[in-house]
Design a protein around this motif. Sequence first.
Motif, short mmCIF file in Angstrom:
data_model
loop_
_atom_site.label_atom_id
_atom_site.label_comp_id
_atom_site.label_asym_id
_atom_site.label_seq_id
_atom_site.Cartn_x
_atom_site.Cartn_y
_atom_site.Cartn_z
N PRO A 57 0.80 -1.23 0.00
CA PRO A 57 0.00 0.00 0.00
C PRO A 57 0.83 1.28 0.00
O PRO A 57 0.28 2.36 0.10
CB PRO A 57 -0.77 -0.12 1.32
CG PRO A 57 0.19 -0.83 2.24
CD PRO A 57 0.93 -1.80 1.36
N HIS A 58 2.16 1.17 -0.14
CA HIS A 58 2.98 2.37 0.08
C HIS A 58 4.28 2.32 -0.73
O HIS A 58 5.28 1.75 -0.29
CB HIS A 58 3.30 2.45 1.59
CG HIS A 58 3.98 3.70 2.04
ND1 HIS A 58 4.02 4.10 3.35
CD2 HIS A 58 4.68 4.64 1.36
CE1 HIS A 58 4.70 5.22 3.47
NE2 HIS A 58 5.13 5.57 2.25
N THR A 59 4.25 2.91 -1.93
CA THR A 59 5.48 3.00 -2.73
C THR A 59 5.65 4.40 -3.31
O THR A 59 4.67 5.15 -3.47
CB THR A 59 5.48 1.99 -3.91
OG1 THR A 59 4.51 2.38 -4.88
CG2 THR A 59 5.19 0.57 -3.45
N HIS A 60 6.91 4.74 -3.57
CA HIS A 60 7.24 6.02 -4.22
C HIS A 60 8.16 5.70 -5.39
O HIS A 60 9.38 5.65 -5.23
CB HIS A 60 7.98 6.95 -3.25
CG HIS A 60 7.28 7.20 -1.95
ND1 HIS A 60 6.33 8.20 -1.81
CD2 HIS A 60 7.38 6.62 -0.72
CE1 HIS A 60 5.90 8.20 -0.55
NE2 HIS A 60 6.52 7.25 0.13
N LEU A 61 7.59 5.44 -6.55
CA LEU A 61 8.39 5.11 -7.73
C LEU A 61 8.62 6.37 -8.56
O LEU A 61 7.71 7.19 -8.73
CB LEU A 61 7.69 4.03 -8.56
CG LEU A 61 7.47 2.70 -7.80
CD1 LEU A 61 6.68 1.70 -8.67
CD2 LEU A 61 8.80 2.07 -7.37
N PHE A 149 -6.19 9.75 0.48
CA PHE A 149 -5.51 11.05 0.35
C PHE A 149 -4.48 11.21 1.45
O PHE A 149 -4.78 10.97 2.62
CB PHE A 149 -6.56 12.17 0.38
CG PHE A 149 -7.53 12.04 -0.76
CD1 PHE A 149 -7.21 12.55 -2.00
CD2 PHE A 149 -8.72 11.33 -0.60
CE1 PHE A 149 -8.08 12.40 -3.08
CE2 PHE A 149 -9.59 11.17 -1.67
CZ PHE A 149 -9.27 11.71 -2.91
N LYS A 150 -3.28 11.62 1.03
CA LYS A 150 -2.15 11.66 1.97
C LYS A 150 -1.81 13.08 2.38
O LYS A 150 -1.66 13.96 1.53
CB LYS A 150 -0.94 11.04 1.27
CG LYS A 150 0.42 11.25 1.91
CD LYS A 150 0.68 10.23 3.00
CE LYS A 150 2.16 10.13 3.37
NZ LYS A 150 2.98 9.42 2.41
N VAL A 151 -1.70 13.27 3.70
CA VAL A 151 -1.28 14.56 4.24
C VAL A 151 0.04 14.36 4.98
O VAL A 151 0.16 13.49 5.84
CB VAL A 151 -2.36 15.14 5.19
CG1 VAL A 151 -1.87 16.43 5.83
CG2 VAL A 151 -3.67 15.37 4.43
N VAL A 238 0.69 5.94 8.10
CA VAL A 238 1.72 5.18 7.37
C VAL A 238 2.97 5.03 8.23
O VAL A 238 3.17 5.75 9.21
CB VAL A 238 2.09 5.85 6.01
CG1 VAL A 238 0.87 5.99 5.11
CG2 VAL A 238 2.78 7.19 6.20
N HIS A 239 3.80 4.12 7.86
CA HIS A 239 5.11 3.84 8.48
C HIS A 239 5.24 4.17 9.97
O HIS A 239 6.00 5.03 10.38
CB HIS A 239 6.27 4.45 7.68
CG HIS A 239 6.19 5.91 7.30
ND1 HIS A 239 5.74 6.88 8.15
CD2 HIS A 239 6.56 6.55 6.16
CE1 HIS A 239 5.84 8.05 7.55
NE2 HIS A 239 6.32 7.88 6.34
N VAL A 240 4.50 3.42 10.79
CA VAL A 240 4.61 3.54 12.25
C VAL A 240 5.91 2.84 12.68
O VAL A 240 6.17 1.70 12.32
CB VAL A 240 3.40 2.88 12.94
CG1 VAL A 240 3.59 2.83 14.46
CG2 VAL A 240 2.12 3.62 12.58
N SER A 314 5.95 -1.12 2.05
CA SER A 314 7.41 -1.12 1.88
C SER A 314 7.97 0.28 2.09
O SER A 314 9.10 0.44 2.53
CB SER A 314 7.79 -1.63 0.48
OG SER A 314 7.36 -0.73 -0.52
N ASP A 315 7.19 1.32 1.78
CA ASP A 315 7.72 2.69 1.71
C ASP A 315 8.92 2.73 0.77
O ASP A 315 9.89 3.46 1.02
CB ASP A 315 8.07 3.25 3.10
CG ASP A 315 8.24 4.77 3.09
OD1 ASP A 315 7.90 5.39 2.06
OD2 ASP A 315 8.72 5.31 4.10
N GLN A 316 8.84 1.93 -0.29
CA GLN A 316 9.91 1.93 -1.32
C GLN A 316 10.13 3.35 -1.82
O GLN A 316 9.23 3.99 -2.36
CB GLN A 316 9.45 1.05 -2.50
CG GLN A 316 10.25 1.21 -3.78
CD GLN A 316 11.58 0.46 -3.74
OE1 GLN A 316 11.76 -0.42 -2.92
NE2 GLN A 316 12.48 0.81 -4.64
ZN ZN Z 1 6.48 6.94 2.03
#
Ligand code: ZN
Length: 471
Positions: A57-61, A149-151, A238-240, A314-316
């Motif tokens: 649920p969490h990538t930054h490509l 939606f991400k803040v 995200v990412h706790v 992953s927070d890739q």
């Molecule tokens: Zn991230």
Amino acid sequence: MKKLIKNGTIVTATDTYVADVLLEDGKIAVIGHHLPSEGVEVLDAEGCYIFPGGVDPHTHLEMPFGGTVSKDDFETGTIAAAFGGTTTIIDFCLTDKGVPLQNSIQTWHEKSRDKAVIDYSFHLMIGEMTEEVMKELPTVIEKEGITSFKVFMAYKNVLQADDETLFKTLVMAKEQGALVLVHAENGDVIDYLTKQALAKGETAPIHHAKTRPSELEGEATGRACLLTELADSQLYVVHVTCREAAEQIAQARAKGVSVYGETCPQYLVLDETELERPNFEGAKYVWSPPLRDKSHQRYLWNALSSGQLQTLGSDQCSFDFDGQKTLGKDDFSKIPNGGPFIEDRFSVLFSEGVGKGRITLNQFVDIVSTQSAKLFGLYPEKGTIAVGSDADLVIFDPTKERILSKDHHHMAVDYNAFEGMKIQGEPMTVLSRGEYVIKDGTFVGKLGNGRYIKRKRFNEKALRQEAVISN
Ligand code: ZN
Ligand code: URP
Ligand code: ZN
Ligand code: ZN
């Protein structure tokens, strides 16, 4: 051609059983015993688990960040994801103030078009809540199927939004049936601590961690939970990384607030001492929030196994050491934040979680796939093995032992954060909508075969529901 997977052990978030699975037209057509094999391609899964494909649920490509662009794009990133057992990703589409949301979304469509080898969707960043943004949102939700939606509560003067924006986003999400994601750290105080450290000549990578203490993650998490309660809305953190944040989430949930949390493999197995590696190699471990003292890890594992945290992202957000991480050689605040995890997320959770008795096999599937599919409007097409679901499947050999390394990973970067880690289990064959992406450990997928997925709205009831498939 139809495919029949025989002799495998099917594992879902709730059940473990031996059965054959027939795949037809991209879907799971039949699950049963002794299904006829005439005229179908037979895959033997003897000794293997059959898992639903992972949902990350969490990538930054290919994301512009920290004065550079994250190295893995929708081609290398989704190939690496598939090797790792992931068949769906949700990437973060960044936005710019004053620019129509649609322009940013089109930029992300262009990055991914003809590249992805597995299915993908987008979350959308909210940096301001102006009249224009408010007017655009219903169309974004309806037409693009973007329902999360991400803040950012950190990265002052770059991505950070204020509490008014967060609150307005929560109110909007309640009205529209969307989920609000937060990066929860107190960006204002981090900015102050960073300036103080640099003024004292504290420029090494370890000061990245020292200027972002866990208390500031706990504070921001608690603030976001409280605003969610006031807005009677829904929140996904995200990412706790730490005890403080996990406790805030657990407390809010105990009050009945609709709050969900994600952690990442890096926080479960690595700690802040990595940032002290000599020769600037600590920079390889610079991401936000930072790695913590090892004592936090058991809180994260316990939160996963007790259901207080639901998912693993992953927070890739990968950067080469050479030429990208080195941008911060003389100033830790200039090290691009992020690391390469898209490929190893699934197997690290299996090996460290199931292999070491911290979670059950069914919890593994729930955390790595099902919960993300449910929370983000992808279920039951994604996230489970059921008749009518997409044939996104992983044939996983739990007996294979291997060493994680940059020497044989498929991400585009020059290091692996888990270098040298010995793990148990390997995805052998990975199918996306019934087509091979990985076959017996070899990539056989096609660029562009991954589809953009429009997602359903957030539905609290769906979280408690079993698969209902109407096709
Ligand atoms: Zn991230
Ligand atoms: O350091 C990180 N995590 N980089 C990616 C952006 C974010 O904050 O998730
Ligand atoms: Zn049988
Ligand atoms: Zn973040």
